[in-house]
Structures are given as structure tokens and as C-alpha cells.
Design a protein around this motif. Sequence first.
Motif, short mmCIF file in Angstrom:
data_model
loop_
_atom_site.label_atom_id
_atom_site.label_comp_id
_atom_site.label_asym_id
_atom_site.label_seq_id
_atom_site.Cartn_x
_atom_site.Cartn_y
_atom_site.Cartn_z
N ARG A 274 67.40 16.03 50.28
CA ARG A 274 66.09 15.43 50.56
C ARG A 274 65.13 15.66 49.40
O ARG A 274 65.13 16.72 48.78
N LEU B 15 60.89 15.09 48.80
CA LEU B 15 59.61 14.77 49.42
C LEU B 15 58.51 14.78 48.36
O LEU B 15 58.46 15.69 47.53
N GLU C 56 52.83 9.09 50.74
CA GLU C 56 53.99 9.97 50.88
C GLU C 56 55.28 9.19 50.68
O GLU C 56 55.43 8.08 51.19
N PHE D 17 59.54 9.79 50.96
CA PHE D 17 60.52 10.69 51.56
C PHE D 17 61.88 10.02 51.46
O PHE D 17 62.08 8.94 52.03
N GLU E 58 65.92 10.86 52.08
CA GLU E 58 66.87 11.82 52.63
C GLU E 58 68.18 11.13 52.94
O GLU E 58 68.21 10.03 53.47
#
Length: 279
Positions: free
Chosen positions: A175, A177, A193, A195, A197
Motif C-alpha cells: 500500500r 498512501l 488523498e 491511496f 493498495e
Amino acid sequence: MKRLILASSLLLAATGALAAASSTVHINGVTITLTDLDLNDGIAASATMMHGSQPYLNIGSASFDPAYSNDAQAGIGTHGASQLHADVGTTFSHSSATIAGQPSIVGYSSIALEGAALSSAVGYGEYGATAAPYTAMNVQVAANTRVTVTFDASIDVATTVGLDAAGNAERAMGRILMAFDGLDADGAWVIDEQFQELVAGYRVDNAGNVLGDTLHWDGQLSVSFANWTGSDTVATLYSEGVIGGSSVVSAVPEPATYGMLLGGLALLGVAARRKKAAC
């Protein structure tokens, strides 16, 4: 090294191919782009680190074989440009992490995380690792300035068995972030944001066979913050790389194979102790 090769050979001879889970995360390039949102205000676009942070890593490795054993390490750099690296390992797993600190609004220039876990009839492993700035970065953003941070990155995760007959599952995760937040021109809190993963577990083919899984991603991740006001403001930037996973306990072998299994595990244990003593 010869002991490790012999130990692995004994384990493979006793159990066939070991089940395995693995993860890697790489952040190979960091780009900071400034955009002047008002070319007529006489203020140059800028983003200045107000509160820097040292690079940080935390990694762990554990084995259940059948007794529990673990190895872990955490570290914080002494300054913003510190370079940190750590390796840990047990009989059935290992993890490694590297972070290159940089005195910038991001806090580092690169991250590399790797981990893997094996399993056999007599044991299995788990692993995990995190690398990031120790605290979020406070950034002073000039009037009418947009700040964009871009990562060139990749994630790879894989499992070989996925799920055994007893319902024990393998898992491999990677992951990345990124988060950039602050107050907009109206005083409202905003956040950008990103993200990414990947999680590998198991899959079922057209014939109904349960198989391991392999997933790959590479590309760019970007976050930005825009200060549309006529004065400086403060924003907060945070990012991290994380891996984690575990392998599955395989089927019980025939009685005749226990000697090779135990011999291989004994040699692996000796090699692990010698490596740790040499550090």
C-alpha cells in the motif's frame, strides 16, 4: 550460505514446493511542482518546509514453527537527511525496509519495502513493514500557489497456494498512501488523498481449482494543495509505504518425511542465529 541451501533443500524435499506470500513497494522518484495561480500579484510561487521530520521505519517478522519466534526493528533518523535500512528474519519469514531521508516538504526521496513468508507442514510465517516521515510535514504555501507532489511508484504482491484444504489462507498486501490537507479560501478544511493498495489472496480457475494470485501496479500518484488567498497559509503533507502478509499452513506430510522436515528447520534455525549474532 551452504547451510541455508541445504536447509531449504531438505524442506523442499520433505514438503514439495513451499507455500509463499510476498510483497514489495517501491517509491522511486518524488517530484514537487509549484504553480503560480496569479502571475500579476508580484508574489513568487513557493512551498517551504516549516516543521521537518526524520525518516522512520518499523519492520517485523514472525514464525510459528510450532513455537513462536519473532524479530523486529524500528528506527528514526537523527536528522531529515538520514538514510535508514533494516532487515529482520525468522525461520519462515523476512522483511526489509529502506528510506532515504531528504530535507524537503515530502521528507524523503525514496522508499523500498520487501517481505516474504513461507509455510510448510510444521510452520508458517508472517511479515510487515512501514516507512514514512515520523510525523506529518507542515508546509508554508505562498499566496496564490498550488503545490503538487508526484510519486513514481510500484507495488507487487503474490501468493503461491492461496488457500489450503483446511481453509487457511495466504495474504500479501502492498500500500502507498498520500494526503495533502489545509484550509481553502473560505476557511473550510480540504484534503487531497491518493491511496493505492493491492492485496493478493487466492483465485479459482474455470475448472474450480484454487490457485495463488499475482498482482502488479506501477505508475504515478499525485496530490496537490492550492492556496487561492492573498497571504501565506499552512498545509500538512503525509505519505507512507506499507507491506504485510502471511503464508498458509500446508497439508500434513507422510511420517517418513518428518526427519527431513525437522533437519531442514534445525539448519535454518542455526543459520538465523548465526546471522543475528554476526550483526
